[in-house]
Structures are given as structure tokens and as C-alpha cells.
Design an enzyme around this catalytic site. Sequence first.
Site, PDB file in Angstrom:
ATOM      1  N   TRP A 156       0.802  -1.224   0.000  1.00 16.25           N
ATOM      2  CA  TRP A 156       0.000   0.000   0.000  1.00 16.25           C
ATOM      3  C   TRP A 156       0.834   1.274   0.000  1.00 16.25           C
ATOM      4  CZ3 TRP A 156       1.650   2.663   4.132  1.00 16.25           C
ATOM      5  CH2 TRP A 156       2.125   1.950   5.234  1.00 16.25           C
ATOM      6  N   GLU A 255      11.086  -8.232  -2.480  1.00 18.01           N
ATOM      7  CA  GLU A 255      11.608  -6.954  -1.974  1.00 18.01           C
ATOM      8  C   GLU A 255      10.971  -6.783  -0.617  1.00 18.01           C
ATOM      9  OE1 GLU A 255      11.540  -3.486  -0.630  1.00 18.01           O
ATOM     10  OE2 GLU A 255      10.431  -2.830  -2.405  1.00 18.01           O
ATOM     11  N   LEU A 256      11.769  -7.028   0.438  1.00 20.98           N
ATOM     12  CA  LEU A 256      11.213  -7.194   1.778  1.00 20.98           C
ATOM     13  C   LEU A 256      11.612  -6.046   2.711  1.00 20.98           C
ATOM     14  CD1 LEU A 256      11.906 -11.043   1.953  1.00 20.98           C
ATOM     15  CD2 LEU A 256       9.848  -9.863   1.141  1.00 20.98           C
ATOM     16  N   CYS A 289      10.262   1.327   2.567  1.00 19.55           N
ATOM     17  CA  CYS A 289      11.176   0.262   2.974  1.00 19.55           C
ATOM     18  C   CYS A 289      12.629   0.713   2.932  1.00 19.55           C
ATOM     19  CB  CYS A 289      10.976  -0.967   2.090  1.00 19.55           C
ATOM     20  SG  CYS A 289      11.059  -0.607   0.335  1.00 19.55           S
TER      21      CYS A 289
END
EC number: 1.2.1.-
Length: 480
Positions: A156, A255-256, A289
Amino acid sequence: MQLKDAQLFRQQAYINGEWLDADNGQTIKVTNPATGEVIGTVPKMGTAETRRAIEAADKALPAWRALTAKERSAKLRRWFELMIENQDDLARLMTTEQGKPLAEAKGEIAYAASFIEWFAEEAKRIYGDTIPGHQPDKRLIVIKQPIGVTAAITPWNFPAAMITRKAGPALAAGCTMVLKPASQTPYSALALVELAHRAGIPAGVLSVVTGSAGEVGGELTGNSLVRKLSFTGSTEIGRQLMEECAKDIKKVSLELGGNAPFIVFDDADLDKAVEGAIISKYRNNGQTCVCANRIYVQDGVYDAFAEKLAAAVAKLKIGNGLEEGTTTGPLIDGKAVAKVQEHIEDAVSKGAKVLSGGKLIEGNFFEPTILVDVPKTAAVAKEETFGPLAPLFRFKDEAEVIAMSNDTEFGLASYFYARDMSRVFRVAEALEYGMVGINTGLISNEVAPFGGIKASGLGREGSKYGIEDYLEIKYLCISV
């Protein structure tokens, strides 16, 4: 919602070229995080609808991959042009469902469109190899082919860019894709697929399924027709999806989470370092992130940097993203607010001091916060906050700060400010991260490889490397 083109506000899912409701008629409410008001609903789809989207993608695959690279490129180029033409509407949709200031939303639309433009060109640059034969009568050739049906699950926080970073290379490579957007921000995804339809992307090539994360995600990972999954989100969910994909040996791009260090050495330009910290930490209200999560400042400049940073933070204007002049919008929901409060309370209980901010304003609005004298034992030193909290840690020398920076399971982004060129190379090479920003707090763009190491993920997005994850290498050995 006032849009120039009302057709961009879609409240149905898009499967195989059709706008559809859930089979059972159930819906999910979508709320504006700034006001708490319900914007609308989207279908709460599950396994059956997702399976049909996958089957449609499989059926559309042969014709799509048979197009020439130039033909696929032209359709992607038109999609890019439509995104730019509708930038204002797309940005307003995004601000309404996600909360970020309108100026940031417009910037994200341009950023998202840049991936479609880039991969429209990369479609024509999928090159193979000719290898000298191991025997006089052998000719060795390497070709690259689309991996097949792909799936994407997107977050989101960047509801447009995280889609185009995946759909762009997939479609350019000749793959088809089924997309599951975050339930908090589905309207950006649905508007983008409406524009893809207008651009001439055929039915089945790109579908958007809204609904239950467990059911939709479970079918995407469990259906053997899907040959690759791309996911952006938490490390915890990434591990789970990777395990589910292992059954069919699916290719996975992840992609963490991140826990980015932002280092200010004593030879840094402090004004530029503050400017970079504001961009890196408070962009999207800290909900990125790659944002600075731990700010390390060398002893000799610690107090001066803290003072300058506090002055810059005081200039931020908090409010509804649709209001002119707003620089900082709301957090996405109450859970995000609670995480920020938890990290502040934990750090203060261990000796940190609040230099600025630190309080909930109302609803999902939280003051941009700076903590000083933060101990290494604070939770924020180990955990990603995902909010407007800047904890300042002290360090003595280069060796100490590199050790502290690398003391994490994550390895996505990192930043540092320094003037000494020898130090620049030493530190850049020593930091255990997939990306390093040197004298800049903003590193993301379409031409560079985005991705992390360690528990921050697998694979790269953007750049010439981004399309490789959607291709299979085939070796031909020809006897002449």
C-alpha cells in the site's frame, strides 16, 4: 471523488478484459486514512476468481509472447503516455486512498510511469549470446524466452510504482501477469489497468484481482500455471510465500523489509546531510522500505546535526494530502500509529530524549519525531518503524558505525554523508546492503537496480537487470 476522467475510479476487479464483482457479491471497504471516511468498495474475491484470472493469463500467453519486441514496446509506450496524460487524476486517487501529499503522489505517478517507459525500450534489448564451439562442428547459441504466467503481490505504501516495477518488465519480456494489490489501496491498481486496457494490452495479459490476501495469494503461489511470483512487503510474509512457491519450484523475486542506517561523519556537509535525512526519513511519512530507520551521527557533529534537523522538521506541514502546502500526511492506519508510539515509549524508557514531536495529533496523524541519545538496546535499533520517527545514535569512529550498521538481518538500503574520498569507498564497500546512497537521501530510479541482500530479499527491479527475472535462458547446441 472529483476526477477529470470518472472512468478511472473503478470499483470492480479486472479479469480477462472484463470488470467483475466477486462471485459471492462480497466487498471490502476502502477508507481515506486522513478522514476515516469510506471512499468505496472493491470485490472480495477468492480462490475461484483468481484461478480464472490465471487461466486467462495462460490462454493469453502464446499470442502475447509471439508479438515482436517492437510490437510489445509500442503498447507499453502508449501505456506510459496515458499515465502521464492522466497524472493529476491518478495522483488524486492515490492521495485519497493512501494519504500521501498530492505533490508526492504526482511524483510517484511520474516515477511509476518511468518504469513502463524504461521497459518499453528494454523489450527491444533482450539479447542472447553466441559462444565459441567446444568442437569444430558445434555452434553454441544462448537465447532468452519469457518465463510464462507471472503473479505479483504489491503493498500500500507505493500503490502505483510497485505495480509498474513488476508489470513493466513482465509484459516487456513477453510474460502475462495476475496482480493482487493491497486491500488498503486498490484504486490505483484498477486505474492503471484501465489505462493498460486503453493502451491496447490484450485481455488476459494483465488482470487485477482484489480480495482476500489468504485466498488470492494462496492460489497465486499454489497454482502450477504460475511460473514466477514477485512480492513487495514484509520479510515475514515473504518467507511464507517463498515456502509456498517451493512446491512448484516457482521463480521468486522478493523486496522485503529494511532497517536502513543513515550515517553522518564529522567531515560531512551538515546542511546537505539534514536535507538528505528529511527526504529519506520523512518522505511518505516514513512509510518506505528504504527510509532512514537508524541515524548515526559522529560525536563531533552530533549536537549541531540534531539542532539543524530539528529546525528542518519544524517546517514540515502536517495535514490532509489534498490540502495545498501539506508536506506530511497521515499514517495508513491505527496499527501504524501504535508501532511509532511503541518505539518512542521503548526508547524513552531506556534513556532517550524527545527533541521534537513525539505525540499523536488525532486520527492517523502523528507528529514528525526526533529522539536523541538513543541507546543501542532500543527496539528501534533492531526493528523497522515505518513511521515519522528519527532516532539519533552517537558513534565514535568508522569501525564502530560500520559494525552497528551491519548488525541487522536486513540489507536493503543504506546512506552516509562524508567528504573524504578514501572513506567514501571504504564505507560503501563495507556496508552490507544492496543499495548505498552516498551524500544523497534519495536513490530510487528506473535505470538502477533496486533490491536487497540478506533478509531484505531476492532479485532486482528496474535497470537492465530487472527484466532478467522474467526470462529463462535456453542453450542451443547445433551440429553443422
